[in-house]
Scaffold this active site. Structure first.
Site, PDB file in Angstrom:
ATOM      1  N   ARG A  63      55.730  15.481  75.809  1.00  0.00           N
ATOM      2  CA  ARG A  63      54.848  15.805  74.276  1.00  0.00           C
ATOM      3  C   ARG A  63      53.247  16.179  75.221  1.00  0.00           C
ATOM      4  NH1 ARG A  63      51.880  12.231  72.996  1.00  0.00           N
ATOM      5  NH2 ARG A  63      53.582  10.804  71.829  1.00  0.00           N
TER       6      ARG A  63
ATOM      7  N   TYR B 233      41.986  35.736  57.681  1.00  0.00           N
ATOM      8  CA  TYR B 233      43.669  35.232  57.309  1.00  0.00           C
ATOM      9  C   TYR B 233      44.305  34.920  56.247  1.00  0.00           C
ATOM     10  CZ  TYR B 233      48.851  34.414  58.249  1.00  0.00           C
ATOM     11  OH  TYR B 233      50.028  34.487  58.386  1.00  0.00           O
TER      12      TYR B 233
ATOM     13  N   LYS C  46      52.107  37.021  66.938  1.00  0.00           N
ATOM     14  CA  LYS C  46      52.538  38.514  66.672  1.00  0.00           C
ATOM     15  C   LYS C  46      52.341  39.843  68.480  1.00  0.00           C
ATOM     16  CE  LYS C  46      51.580  36.330  62.172  1.00  0.00           C
ATOM     17  NZ  LYS C  46      50.539  35.977  63.028  1.00  0.00           N
TER      18      LYS C  46
ATOM     19  N   ASP D  67      39.343  34.386  66.492  1.00  0.00           N
ATOM     20  CA  ASP D  67      40.706  34.756  66.462  1.00  0.00           C
ATOM     21  C   ASP D  67      40.932  35.905  66.539  1.00  0.00           C
ATOM     22  OD1 ASP D  67      43.429  35.598  65.729  1.00  0.00           O
ATOM     23  OD2 ASP D  67      42.946  34.047  63.684  1.00  0.00           O
TER      24      ASP D  67
END
Ligand SMILES: *Cc1c(COP(=O)(O)O)cnc(C)c1O
Length: 402
Positions: A58, A111, A216, A191
């Protein structure tokens, strides 16, 4: 030979960094592609005796480290953090940089998932928000100065922008917006999902934090979900790194590997995506069925000059509005064959989306709602004649043409 992140990698070109940053060959076998490290834990030589700094998955993992080094080198940051999704990255970053009572000013066409996270999840924990038109800098300055005062809330900590925005394709001046945010003691978050680091580097323009949905363009093949945060300030890096470790919304080794593999070819893909989109946008502009083509590469786009200044090319995303209204948009969305009707964007295959019922259904009925006569195209890397022929067939079935 490998190019270390800190020294020689920064001086080389984008594509050289994309291929080599974080990708030193494996010393034991000489494997040119570093192995994917699936191990969740690492043997210690005596208590606390770590062999290479690795302790538990982690916290750190070599495959995730390699991706983070590659991302930092391509965005021009000093540190990058990889997460299990774009929204996981946003959530951890906001938790690291705000406290209950703080306020976020974001674009009024953000978004939908970002708005839902900020308003409906973090809002419950006391984070206020004001959506504004980011291309109107006076309106942004006013909203930032007011903060959450109207609702008893506090100071604006983050100004949050997408440029180009999704799906309205608005262009915002990153440098000017950074000045507005910094004047008020806030941080600018960009972003950069739509542009990708190949077309635009917000940190170099004064932004403090870059967000990516690596699902993306960065992953680029529609086969992995992920997100990233990139910064160039050590204090911000420490805060975000702590939350990444303490919350644990990290990307797994296989996801990190797939993202790294995609990212190596980002430059060549973005050139093709952009060239295809430019040709498709110019073709759409001539069609009688079309009311508006929203693409920053068109000289008629209000953000064209600004986009030329802050982007290398104009990207692969186009939004189109039809004279025939909702019925026409729905008909086109359901009658193509090369463009696949699907959520998401940025993959090598062309996708079509009807935002008001798909990606942006969560903001229906709010001030962020998307026009119902609009479809969004993610132009892939196929042959552009095939993309145009596919759209030609879909548009020819519409009323309202000549
Ligand atoms: C998809 C997307 C996100 C969210 O990322 P996920 O990987 O789906 O969590 C954030 N911002 C933009 C602009 C996006 O397109």
């Amino acid at each position: 030979m490998s190019l270390p992140e800190s020294s020689s990698a920064k001086k080389t070109g984008f594509n050289t960094r994309a291929v080599h940053a974080g990708q030193a060959f494996e010393p034991r076998t000489g494997a040119v592609v570093p192995p994917v490290h699936f191990s969740s834990t690492y043997a210690q030589d005596g208590i606390g005796g770590l062999r290479a700094g690795y302790e538990y998955g982690r916290g750190t993992n070599p495959t995730r480290d390699a991706l983070q080094e590659q991302l930092a080198a391509l965005e021009g940051g000093t540190a990058a953090f990889s997460f299990s999704s774009g929204l996981a990255a946003e959530d951890s970053m906001i938790r690291a940089l705000t406290r209950p009572g703080d306020h976020i000013v974001l674009g009024n066409d953000a978004y939908g998932g970002t708005y839902r996270l900020i308003s409906r999840v973090l809002g419950e924990w006391g984070i206020g928000n004001t959506p504004v038109d980011m291309s109107d800098l006076d309106a942004v300055a006013k909203a930032v100065a007011a903060g959450g005062s109207a609702s008893g809330g506090g100071k604006t900590r983050l100004v949050w922008v997408e440029t180009p925005s999704n799906p309205m394709m608005k262009i915002t001046d990153i440098e000017a917006l950074a000045a507005v945010a910094h004047d008020a003691g806030a941080l600018l978050v960009v972003d950069n999902t739509f542009a990708s680091p190949y077309l635009q580097n917000p940190l170099a323009l004064g932004a403090d934090v870059v967000v990516h949905s690596t699902t993306k363009y960065i992953g680029g093949h529609s086969d992995v979900v992920g997100g990233a945060i990139v910064v160039n300030d050590p204090e911000l890096a420490e805060k975000i790194g702590f939350v990444q470790f303490a919350v644990g919304a990290v990307s797994g080794p296989m996801d990190a590997f797939l993202t790294t593999r995609g990212l190596k070819t980002l430059g060549v893909r973005m050139d093709r995506h952009s060239d295809n989109a430019q040709a498709v946008a110019e073709w759409l502009l001539e069609r009688p069925e079309v009311e508006a083509v929203l693409y920053p590469g068109l000289p008629s786009h209000p953000g064209h000059e600004l986009a030329r200044k802050q982007m290398k090319k104009f990207g692969g995303m186009i939004s189109v509005q039809f004279k025939g209204g909702e019925a026409a948009a729905r008909k086109v969305a359901e009658s193509t064959s090369v463009f696949t009707l699907a959520e998401s964007l940025g993959g090598i295959e062309s996708l079509m989306n009807y935002p008001s019922e798909m990606t942006h259904a969560s903001v229906k009925g709010t001030e962020l709602a998307v026009p119902v006569n609009l479809i969004r195209l993610s132009c892939g890397i196929e042959d552009v004649e095939d993309l145009i022929a596919d759209l030609d067939a879909a548009l020819s079935g519409l009323d309202g043409g000549s």
